[in-house]
Design a protein around this motif. Structure first.
Motif, PDB file in Angstrom:
ATOM      1  N   TYR A   9       0.705  -1.234   0.026  1.00 33.80           N
ATOM      2  CA  TYR A   9      -0.117   0.130  -0.025  1.00 33.80           C
ATOM      3  C   TYR A   9       0.742   1.161   0.141  1.00 33.80           C
ATOM      4  N   THR A  10       0.672   2.035  -0.974  1.00 37.12           N
ATOM      5  CA  THR A  10       1.655   3.199  -1.009  1.00 37.12           C
ATOM      6  C   THR A  10       0.651   4.648  -1.475  1.00 37.12           C
ATOM      7  N   VAL A  11       0.704   5.450  -0.780  1.00 33.77           N
ATOM      8  CA  VAL A  11       0.200   6.625  -1.092  1.00 33.77           C
ATOM      9  C   VAL A  11       1.093   7.843  -1.512  1.00 33.77           C
ATOM     10  N   LYS A  12       0.760   8.731  -2.243  1.00 33.04           N
ATOM     11  CA  LYS A  12       1.772   9.775  -2.581  1.00 33.04           C
ATOM     12  C   LYS A  12       0.736  11.202  -2.535  1.00 33.04           C
ATOM     13  N   CYS A  13       1.695  12.324  -2.276  1.00 32.68           N
ATOM     14  CA  CYS A  13       1.104  13.316  -2.463  1.00 32.68           C
ATOM     15  C   CYS A  13       0.594  14.067  -3.613  1.00 32.68           C
ATOM     16  N   VAL A  14      -0.476  14.544  -3.755  1.00 32.43           N
ATOM     17  CA  VAL A  14      -1.044  15.061  -4.970  1.00 32.43           C
ATOM     18  C   VAL A  14      -0.457  16.343  -5.717  1.00 32.43           C
ATOM     19  N   GLU A  15       0.268  17.185  -4.782  1.00 27.76           N
ATOM     20  CA  GLU A  15       1.162  18.248  -5.392  1.00 27.76           C
ATOM     21  C   GLU A  15       2.156  17.911  -6.237  1.00 27.76           C
ATOM     22  N   THR A  16       2.297  18.581  -7.374  1.00 26.97           N
ATOM     23  CA  THR A  16       3.158  18.244  -8.409  1.00 26.97           C
ATOM     24  C   THR A  16       4.633  18.519  -7.811  1.00 26.97           C
ATOM     25  N   GLY A  17       5.523  17.560  -7.944  1.00 23.71           N
ATOM     26  CA  GLY A  17       6.747  17.906  -7.420  1.00 23.71           C
ATOM     27  C   GLY A  17       7.272  17.374  -6.128  1.00 23.71           C
ATOM     28  N   CYS A  18       6.052  17.337  -5.298  1.00 29.18           N
ATOM     29  CA  CYS A  18       6.402  16.977  -3.847  1.00 29.18           C
ATOM     30  C   CYS A  18       6.549  15.554  -3.793  1.00 29.18           C
ATOM     31  N   PRO A  19       7.749  15.176  -3.156  1.00 29.66           N
ATOM     32  CA  PRO A  19       8.032  13.809  -2.856  1.00 29.66           C
ATOM     33  C   PRO A  19       7.538  13.068  -1.740  1.00 29.66           C
ATOM     34  N   GLY A  20       6.181  13.840  -1.150  1.00 26.43           N
ATOM     35  CA  GLY A  20       5.664  13.290   0.073  1.00 26.43           C
ATOM     36  C   GLY A  20       5.059  11.920  -0.224  1.00 26.43           C
ATOM     37  N   LYS A  21       5.344  10.662   0.430  1.00 27.93           N
ATOM     38  CA  LYS A  21       4.747   9.516   0.360  1.00 27.93           C
ATOM     39  C   LYS A  21       4.702   8.713   1.672  1.00 27.93           C
ATOM     40  N   VAL A  22       3.825   7.514   1.881  1.00 24.49           N
ATOM     41  CA  VAL A  22       3.768   6.853   2.607  1.00 24.49           C
ATOM     42  C   VAL A  22       3.791   5.200   2.066  1.00 24.49           C
ATOM     43  N   HIS A  23       4.679   4.239   2.656  1.00 23.12           N
ATOM     44  CA  HIS A  23       4.442   2.835   1.889  1.00 23.12           C
ATOM     45  C   HIS A  23       4.535   1.842   3.058  1.00 23.12           C
ATOM     46  N   GLY A  24       3.626   1.147   2.819  1.00 22.65           N
ATOM     47  CA  GLY A  24       3.671  -0.009   4.018  1.00 22.65           C
ATOM     48  C   GLY A  24       3.242  -1.431   3.306  1.00 22.65           C
ATOM     49  N   HIS A  25       3.645  -2.253   3.775  1.00 24.82           N
ATOM     50  CA  HIS A  25       3.513  -3.717   3.272  1.00 24.82           C
ATOM     51  C   HIS A  25       3.471  -4.798   4.384  1.00 24.82           C
ATOM     52  N   VAL A  26       3.263  -6.065   3.903  1.00 23.19           N
ATOM     53  CA  VAL A  26       3.377  -7.109   4.919  1.00 23.19           C
ATOM     54  C   VAL A  26       4.562  -8.007   4.411  1.00 23.19           C
ATOM     55  N   PRO A  27       5.563  -7.853   5.464  1.00 25.03           N
ATOM     56  CA  PRO A  27       6.763  -8.563   4.974  1.00 25.03           C
ATOM     57  C   PRO A  27       6.633 -10.194   4.801  1.00 25.03           C
TER      58      PRO A  27
END
Length: 114
Positions: free
Chosen positions: A33-51
């Motif tokens: 599961y990965t989400v990214k910022c909607v603003e162009t050029g912003c690197p903001g993101k969060v990534h989660g997973h099940v190892p």
């Protein structure tokens, strides 16, 4: 760590709402599961997973935002009716005759969004 993907998603949404940031789901699969910022050029993101060989979701990548908020959000696109229902579940169940206007007022008071 999160027991389910749903709990991970709610945590990410609550964080986005509290920081006045808007994100879009980039990847959503049974194990990632990965989400990214909607603003162009912003690197903001969060990534989660099940190892591998695990059953819990883990957040492994958090990239901070560098976008500048021009003004406060009045409406937050990630604040959905299902999230509001989840966050206000007890209050809604206790008051079975609760009107929509009361829920709208509670959202305004608790999270400062319309």
């Amino acid at each position: 760590m999160f027991d389910t993907k749903k709990k991970l998603k709610y945590a990410v949404i609550k964080w986005a709402i509290s920081t006045q940031r808007v994100f879009r789901t980039h990847i959503s699969s049974p194990t990632n599961y990965t989400v990214k910022c909607v603003e162009t050029g912003c690197p903001g993101k969060v990534h989660g997973h099940v190892p591998k060989y695990d059953i819990h979701w883990v957040v492994t990548i958090v990239v901070p935002h560098n976008c500048v908020r021009k003004n406060l959000l009045v409406k937050h696109p990630n604040l959905t009716s299902s999230l509001i229902a989840q966050l206000m579940y007890t209050e809604i169940v206790e008051k079975k005759d609760m009107e929509a206007k009361h829920i709208q007022t509670a959202v305004k008071v608790k999270w400062n969004y319309v």
